[in-house]
Design a protein around this motif. Structure first.
Motif, short mmCIF file in Angstrom:
data_model
loop_
_atom_site.label_atom_id
_atom_site.label_comp_id
_atom_site.label_asym_id
_atom_site.label_seq_id
_atom_site.Cartn_x
_atom_site.Cartn_y
_atom_site.Cartn_z
N PHE A 80 0.83 -1.20 0.00
CA PHE A 80 0.00 0.00 0.00
C PHE A 80 0.87 1.26 0.00
CE2 PHE A 80 -2.27 3.36 2.34
CZ PHE A 80 -3.35 3.53 1.47
N VAL A 81 1.92 1.24 0.82
CA VAL A 81 2.82 2.39 0.86
C VAL A 81 3.49 2.57 -0.49
CG1 VAL A 81 4.94 3.30 1.88
CG2 VAL A 81 3.22 2.22 3.35
N SER A 82 3.89 1.47 -1.11
CA SER A 82 4.53 1.54 -2.43
C SER A 82 3.58 2.14 -3.46
CB SER A 82 4.99 0.15 -2.86
OG SER A 82 5.60 0.19 -4.13
N SER A 83 2.34 1.69 -3.47
CA SER A 83 1.35 2.20 -4.43
C SER A 83 1.07 3.68 -4.19
CB SER A 83 0.05 1.41 -4.32
OG SER A 83 0.26 0.05 -4.63
N THR A 84 0.96 4.06 -2.91
CA THR A 84 0.71 5.47 -2.59
C THR A 84 1.88 6.34 -3.04
OG1 THR A 84 -0.59 4.80 -0.65
CG2 THR A 84 0.19 7.07 -0.72
N THR A 85 3.09 5.85 -2.78
CA THR A 85 4.28 6.60 -3.20
C THR A 85 4.33 6.73 -4.72
OG1 THR A 85 5.48 5.83 -1.24
CG2 THR A 85 6.79 6.68 -3.08
N ASP A 86 4.02 5.64 -5.43
CA ASP A 86 4.00 5.69 -6.90
C ASP A 86 2.99 6.71 -7.40
OD1 ASP A 86 5.95 3.79 -7.01
OD2 ASP A 86 4.57 2.12 -7.46
N PHE A 87 1.85 6.80 -6.71
CA PHE A 87 0.82 7.76 -7.12
C PHE A 87 1.34 9.19 -6.99
CE2 PHE A 87 -2.54 10.69 -5.75
CZ PHE A 87 -3.34 10.69 -6.88
N PHE A 88 1.95 9.50 -5.83
CA PHE A 88 2.42 10.86 -5.62
C PHE A 88 3.61 11.21 -6.51
CE2 PHE A 88 0.02 10.59 -1.61
CZ PHE A 88 -0.56 11.86 -1.59
N THR A 89 4.48 10.24 -6.77
CA THR A 89 5.67 10.53 -7.56
C THR A 89 5.41 10.46 -9.06
OG1 THR A 89 6.35 8.20 -7.41
CG2 THR A 89 7.23 9.74 -5.76
N GLY A 90 4.28 9.90 -9.46
CA GLY A 90 3.93 9.87 -10.87
C GLY A 90 4.65 8.82 -11.68
N THR A 91 5.05 7.72 -11.06
CA THR A 91 5.73 6.68 -11.81
C THR A 91 4.82 6.01 -12.84
OG1 THR A 91 5.21 5.09 -10.05
CG2 THR A 91 7.36 6.16 -9.96
N TRP A 92 3.51 6.26 -12.72
CA TRP A 92 2.56 5.70 -13.68
C TRP A 92 2.52 6.52 -14.97
CZ3 TRP A 92 -0.85 9.72 -14.29
CH2 TRP A 92 -0.93 10.64 -13.23
N MET A 93 3.17 7.66 -14.99
CA MET A 93 3.18 8.48 -16.19
C MET A 93 4.04 7.83 -17.28
SD MET A 93 3.56 12.26 -14.45
CE MET A 93 2.36 12.86 -13.27
N PRO A 94 3.64 7.88 -18.55
CA PRO A 94 4.34 7.17 -19.63
C PRO A 94 5.82 7.48 -19.72
CG PRO A 94 2.22 7.97 -20.40
CD PRO A 94 2.41 8.55 -19.03
N TRP A 95 6.21 8.76 -19.50
CA TRP A 95 7.62 9.10 -19.66
C TRP A 95 8.50 8.59 -18.52
CZ3 TRP A 95 3.71 12.77 -19.13
CH2 TRP A 95 3.61 13.41 -17.89
N LYS A 96 7.88 7.98 -17.50
CA LYS A 96 8.67 7.40 -16.41
C LYS A 96 8.67 5.87 -16.43
CE LYS A 96 8.48 11.13 -13.00
NZ LYS A 96 8.29 11.45 -11.56
N TRP A 97 8.02 5.29 -17.44
CA TRP A 97 7.90 3.84 -17.46
C TRP A 97 9.26 3.13 -17.54
CZ3 TRP A 97 3.21 3.08 -21.34
CH2 TRP A 97 2.03 3.51 -20.69
N ASN A 98 10.20 3.75 -18.20
CA ASN A 98 11.50 3.10 -18.40
C ASN A 98 12.54 3.48 -17.35
OD1 ASN A 98 10.68 1.72 -20.77
ND2 ASN A 98 11.02 3.57 -21.99
N ASP A 99 12.13 4.26 -16.35
CA ASP A 99 13.08 4.62 -15.29
C ASP A 99 13.44 3.40 -14.45
OD1 ASP A 99 12.96 7.20 -16.13
OD2 ASP A 99 11.97 8.01 -14.35
N MET A 100 14.73 3.31 -14.09
CA MET A 100 15.17 2.25 -13.19
C MET A 100 14.72 2.56 -11.77
SD MET A 100 19.07 1.44 -14.40
CE MET A 100 19.45 0.88 -16.07
#
Length: 949
Positions: A550-570
């Motif tokens: 849950f913490v991981s999903s919440t963090t991903d939401f706030f940081t925007g890792t779901w945005m297309p231009w971040k899909w390939n980030d390590m």
């Protein structure tokens, strides 16, 4: 670096202090040997010509210009026979040895410069003089080794024959008399090349950094040496008898607050402490204490014995004793002295420290609350400065906070500018390397004998069966392995400087003996057989998995890792604040609270989670651990593994038919030697001054900084970078204001909560019996960490015993390739459980980790975020583990890169330097982490030099 044991220091530069009673001095039997040592140090730091000139001062019969060609000739020149060594030592001064040319004297009048016996000031040594000097040192060392070997063969203490009781005429400590004088490496300056001649290999126990290390002598000696290592204040019996007798109760009641007292002939309250029955007035010294004001204030009103035991650095030299001696103002009765010691234990220390931290935190809350307003003001100033630079600088000059690019000192320094770095850990050395590679003149000051910070090493030797080639293997201690995917910049750095790494499979084994919660756990094994803690706490493991997801999903939401231009980030440790990550409540909300909110048990937290990660962080207080870090540690050292999922391995190996280990980490190929190579290569272009504390940094009217060390040598520089513990900064930076004072006093270290815990103190040994016999053979050949959890019968508290198995964790020649059945036992123990002990004869050394590990807490994150308000103010910057959101090697290194970049250094791994497409992508990811850390620290060069990006 040349040997730091200058004759002025040995001779008693603090001659005004009371002479020690019963101090051990050089005996007449070995007078010539010790004189030879002094002679060799003199020669190797000055050149024979200058040494001969100094000798002529004490032997008028010498002809001018005579240069010695042998050790005996030099001794004859210098001492002219059997003159007492004390007199010679006391007469020597730095000026005798310096020999500064007239041109340099004229330059010194115009500009402050380092006035120590060092490569900036001493005359160049000619090639022939180098050869003679090196020969003299080798001859002296060989002679001493022969003498000590003979002593051991005869069953005598190898050092006892070299010291004798004296009347205090010589200003020297027992450590100096027992060989410590030449345990530091000496260096000869040959033009621009430093020629190293290593320290004498003493077979007896000796301190190295925070370690007391045993050689081939009985391991009991190292324990006796550690027990005997105490601060002995040199107060003469006659002087002591003249001190007024004071009552402890009257002292405590006479002041207006705890730790303050009305002392004789003083109108105002004075800060006092006691030690071994003597009362000391600390009022003035507290602002000069090298470890910082706050730590010493913690000890006010208490007996300093506990303080010295927790911070063992005080016992490694006589500095603390000599600083303390002139502060004596009274004495206690024997009963009061005993009572003061008994009432000054860990509880009193922690209570006092928490009171100080409480006040600092209240102030920090105000600073943190004002942070958005100050950031808005800084943004406005930079916007104005972009249009009218002079107006931007004018506004910035009246603000109490730094504005990157516009405040004085917060702009890029010109290429070739001078920078002092205070602290030789990976942050300080990383910053120094980055600056030196960019053309800056860099000087690093390190208080210990060598640069390394938390990345320390230990020499395992003395095994009678000849298990090791050359009888010695150098292992790492605190920093042992890391996951490259998260340590991108450190990985790139090792590749750049040519230090190889190898995979390091790790395996944690937990063994709970707590009544009602018995069980074991291989942390990398997802199975849950009978007797497993994974089965015993199945519901808690599921709840923890739910929380960290849950913490991981919440963090991903706030940081925007779901945005297309971040899909390939390590994956990255530094991305949690990107996007809208600063609004994520889990940045400060504790993981412990989240776990308990969903019904997680206290037992699981105490018996599984805390023991598992105590072994990694060397702290046993993890309740403040911010929830946002949960997914990060799960990705690196999982508690919820899945079979062969890229983080773990399950299957047959050379170690075991059913092995399981964590596969995310690597380490230096040559273990401790590889780690030492890192620091050596990073400082090749840097002037390093080890065993030297900086005591004063002042900002001059012209904006430059005047830096003074403990030997009263000064230098003027353009920028200063503090890479030391936060508490030490305040007493060094004299011109800091209330804002800096609030931020610097707020960070919390592990020893603030548990100063005497076993996790702050370690024992290196070869006694495998400390591991439960039922699992011993498997653990010694398979587990990197053995963690035993018990409940103390004395107080009911949970004890977490850690055994670091360096037989498994140490790669490199001499250990890694040894067959498992022949591999020697190499354990480092922390916090042994009740009733357990280590065979004295198998002890190899001891260690201390005080001030090494900041806690993972919301308070430290708040201090780190607030620090941006003063980064660059007056040209002063801060880097180290406490300036980052966590406590790891890559974060510390990056903090050094960030402040170096703010000073004007170029980022060291640009894409343009990549050798192929794969490395180009890697460098791009490294640069992303660099920018993320720069945003977290709030430090930049103001954008005035685009080439630095």
């Amino acid at each position: 670096m040349l040997a730091r044991r200058s004759l002025a220091r040995v001779a008693g530069a603090r001659a005004a202090l009371p002479r020690p009673q019963g101090v051990r001095s050089f005996s007449s039997v070995n007078n010539q040997s010790r004189i030879g040592v002094l002679a060799s140090v003199t020669i190797t730091t000055t050149g024979l010509g200058v040494a001969a000139a100094a000798a002529a001062k004490y032997n008028p019969a010498l002809a001018d210009g005579v240069v010695p060609s042998s050790l005996d000739e030099f001794k004859a020149m210098l001492f002219g026979g059997e003159e007492a060594v004390e007199e010679v030592v006391e007469q020597f001064t730095v000026e005798d040895l310096l020999g500064k040319p007239k041109a340099e004297e004229a330059e010194a009048e115009a500009k402050p410069s380092m006035a120590r016996v060092d490569r900036e000031a001493r005359p160049p040594t000619q090639e022939g003089e180098v050869a003679v000097a090196k020969g003299i040192e080798e001859e002296v060392n060989a002679q001493l080794v022969d003498e000590e070997a003979a002593a051991i063969a005869e069953g005598r203490d190898p050092f006892a024959s070299q010291v004798a009781e004296c009347d205090g005429a010589a200003e020297c400590s027992s450590a100096e008399c027992s060989g410590a004088l030449i345990d530091e490496p000496s260096y000869i300056n040959s033009g621009s090349t430093l020629v190293g001649t290593g320290p004498r290999n003493s077979p007896g126990p000796r301190p190295t950094d925070d370690f007391a290390q045993a050689g081939k002598l009985d391991g009991k000696d190292v324990l006796e040496a550690r027990a005997a290592a105490k601060v002995e204040v040199p107060i003469d019996e006659a002087d002591l008898a003249q001190l007024p007798l004071m009552s402890l109760d009257e002292l405590r009641s006479s002041g207006s607050s705890e730790g303050m007292a009305k002392l004789p002939d003083e109108k105002e309250d004075r800060m006092f402490a006691t030690y071994e029955g003597v009362v000391y007035d600390l009022t003035e010294f507290v602002d000069q204490h090298p470890g910082g004001r706050e730590l010493l204030v913690t000890a006010k009103g208490l007996d300093l014995g506990h303080f010295f035991e927790n911070y063992t650095v005080h016992t490694q030299t006589d500095k603390a004793a000599r600083w303390l001696a002139p502060l004596a103002v009274g004495r206690l009765s024997s009963a009061d002295a005993l009572r003061s010691r008994e009432e000054s234990g860990p509880d009193a220390h922690v209570r006092s420290r928490m009171q100080l931290l409480g006040r600092a935190r209240r102030k920090l809350l105000l600073v943190t609350a004002s942070l958005p307003a100050w950031l808005t003001v800084r943004a406005f100033v930079r916007m104005v400065g972009w249009v009218l630079p002079s107006l931007g600088r004018a506004i910035a000059s009246i603000l109490p906070v730094a504005v990157p690019g516009y405040s004085r000192g917060a702009e890029c320094a010109p290429e070739g500018a001078s920078v002092v770095v205070i602290g030789g850990g990976i942050a300080g050395v990383g910053a120094a390397w980055n600056l030196a590679e960019s053309g800056f003149k860099v000087t690093v000051f390190e208080a210990r004998q060598q640069c390394s910070g938390n990345a320390r090493t230990f020499d395992w030797h003395g095994y009678e069966d000849g298990a090791f080639e050359n009888d010695t293997v150098k292992s790492c201690v605190s920093v042992t392995a890391w996951p490259p995917i998260f340590y991108k910049n450190y990985t790139a750095l090792l590749d750049r400087i040519g230090v190889e790494t190898v995979p390091m499979p790790l395996s944690w084994f937990l063994n709970s003996k707590v009544e009602g919660c018995e069980g074991t756990l291989w942390a990398a094994d997802p199975s849950a057989p009978d007797g497993s803690l994974r089965k015993r706490f199945a519901k808690d493991f599921a709840r923890y998995d739910m929380v960290q997801r849950f913490v991981s999903s919440t963090t991903d939401f706030f940081t925007g890792t779901w945005m297309p231009w971040k899909w390939n980030d390590m994956p990255s440790m530094y991305a949690n604040h990107t996007g809208f990550g600063m609004l994520n409540p889990f940045n400060t909300y504790p993981l412990y609270n989240c776990f308990r909110m969903v019904g997680g048990s206290q037992e699981w937290w105490d018996i599984v989670f805390t023991p598992m990660y105590t072994a990694s962080f060397l702290v046993d207080e993890l309740r403040p651990f911010p929830a946002v870090f949960g997914p990060l540690i799960e990705a690196q050292i999982p508690l919820i593994p899945h079979k062969n999922d890229g983080r773990t391995f399950n299957g047959p190996t050379k170690k075991d038919s059913d092995d399981c280990n964590i596969t995310t980490c690597v380490t230096w190929k040559d273990a401790g030697k590889g780690m030492r190579d890192v620091f050596a290569r990073l400082t090749e272009k840097v002037d390093v001054k080890t065993a030297t504390r900086v005591v004063d940094v002042k900002v001059l009217p012209n904006g430059k900084k005047l830096v003074r060390d403990e030997y009263d040598n000064v230098m003027e520089v353009d920028r200063v970078i503090f890479a030391c513990p936060s508490n030490a900064v305040g007493n060094i930076l004299k011109d800091h204001g209330p804002l800096e004072d609030t931020i610097l006093s707020a960070p919390v270290y592990a020893d603030d909560h548990h100063p005497s815990t076993g996790h702050m103190h370690a024992v290196m040994h070869s006694d495998g019996s400390v591991i439960d016999e039922k699992y011993r053979d498997t653990i010694l050949t398979r587990a990197s960490n053995y963690v035993e959890i018990t409940r103390n019968k004395s107080d009911g508290h949970i004890n977490i015993e850690n055994q670091y198995n360096f037989g498994v964790q140490t790669p490199g020649p001499g250990v890694f390739d040894i067959p498992l059945e022949k591999k020697p036992v190499m354990l480092i123990s922390h916090a042994l459980g009740e009733g357990k002990s280590i065979d004295d004869k198998l002890v190899r050394g001891t260690a201390n980790h005080a001030r090494a590990h900041p806690l993972y807490s919301g308070w430290n994150v708040a201090a780190m975020l607030s620090l941006r308000l003063v980064q660059g103010k007056d040209g002063v910057y801060y880097c180290a583990n406490w300036t980052t959101p966590g406590n790891c090697h890559d974060m510390s290194l990056l903090s050094g890169f960030v402040v170096a970049n703010a000073c004007g250094a170029k980022y060291p791994f640009p894409e343009s330097a990549a050798r192929d497409a794969s490395e180009k992508k890697w460098f791009n990811e490294c640069y992303k982490d660099f920018n993320r850390m720069r945003d977290l620290m709030g430090v930049s060069h103001g954008g005035v030099r685009p080439d630095l990006h």
